[in-house]
Design a protein around this motif. Structure first.
Motif, short mmCIF file in Angstrom:
data_model
loop_
_atom_site.label_atom_id
_atom_site.label_comp_id
_atom_site.label_asym_id
_atom_site.label_seq_id
_atom_site.Cartn_x
_atom_site.Cartn_y
_atom_site.Cartn_z
N LYS A 109 -2.65 -12.23 11.77
CA LYS A 109 -3.48 -11.46 12.32
C LYS A 109 -2.66 -10.65 13.36
CE LYS A 109 -7.71 -11.77 14.66
NZ LYS A 109 -8.03 -10.32 14.89
N GLU A 146 -1.88 -6.92 10.21
CA GLU A 146 -3.03 -6.01 10.48
C GLU A 146 -2.08 -4.66 10.69
OE1 GLU A 146 -6.93 -7.45 12.29
OE2 GLU A 146 -5.18 -8.11 13.40
N GLU A 168 0.46 -3.97 5.02
CA GLU A 168 -0.94 -4.25 5.79
C GLU A 168 -1.97 -4.55 5.31
OE1 GLU A 168 -1.17 -0.49 8.30
OE2 GLU A 168 0.53 -1.12 9.33
N GLU A 170 -6.26 -4.31 5.21
CA GLU A 170 -7.45 -3.78 6.06
C GLU A 170 -8.75 -4.40 5.59
OE1 GLU A 170 -7.74 0.52 5.49
OE2 GLU A 170 -5.75 0.73 6.15
#
Length: 196
Positions: A109, A146, A168, A170
């Protein structure tokens, strides 16, 4: 995959695959990675913990496997490794049928941190020594965060000796600008609910 713009998301992640994987495996590994991964099938609300993300991905394993792409086989969640009489747990472990290798996924995270590369290098080494069959290719690590901060990720991966990629993820895609004005605001919804 057309709606999620798969072609635009492939080969954008940071990796050291060219340095540590022979061709054609390095090309296949790069084609397998996406940046970002889209987990819009999850309904996590902020703030959420890494463990909650992991649990939700496993609950929706079929959709997660579709997002990962073809060839991935799920091996386990919180996969236990005992090294030097200490316990370690891999967030998610997969085997890629086409590349013939294990894929270690570490979920993070927030922003990418350089120490994540060292931890992933460790996991890949242990999996290569304890799980990999002599006919398998080297284990590949994938760090999903993230925000990957590509410059920091490139420096962190430069001198590691295992094939590692950083991408990453989403949870939801941003709503297109032309649709934002046609949706009610939070205040409008609250007002409507309080009137009923």
């Amino acid at each position: 995959m057309i709606k999620s713009k798969l072609l635009e998301r492939q080969k954008l992640s940071v990796s050291n695959f060219d340095s540590y994987l022979p061709n054609p495996q390095s090309e296949l590994a790069k084609e397998t990675l996406k940046d970002p991964y889209i987990f819009d099938f999850l309904t996590l609300a902020e703030p959420f913990a890494e463990r909650e993300l992991e649990i939700e991905l496993v609950k929706h394993i079929e959709k997660f496997l579709l997002e990962l792409g073809t060839g991935f086989a799920f091996v386990g969640r919180q996969y236990h490794l005992n090294v030097g009489n200490q316990d370690f747990y891999i967030d998610l472990l997969f085997y890629h049928l086409k590349m013939r290798c294990f894929i270690v996924i570490d979920l993070k995270k927030g922003n990418f941190k350089p120490e994540y590369a060292g931890k992933m290098n460790f996991y890949c080494s242990v999996v290569d020594d304890t799980l990999k069959h002599p006919t398998d290719q080297h284990t590949i690590g994938l760090i999903l965060c993230e925000n990957s901060n590509k410059i920091i990720a490139e420096y962190a991966l430069r001198d590691t000796n295992k094939p590692i990629g950083v991408s990453e993820y989403e949870l939801t895609r941003a709503l297109p600008e032309n649709l934002k004005s046609s949706l009610p605001s939070i205040e409008d919804i609250e007002t409507e609910l309080s009137n009923n």
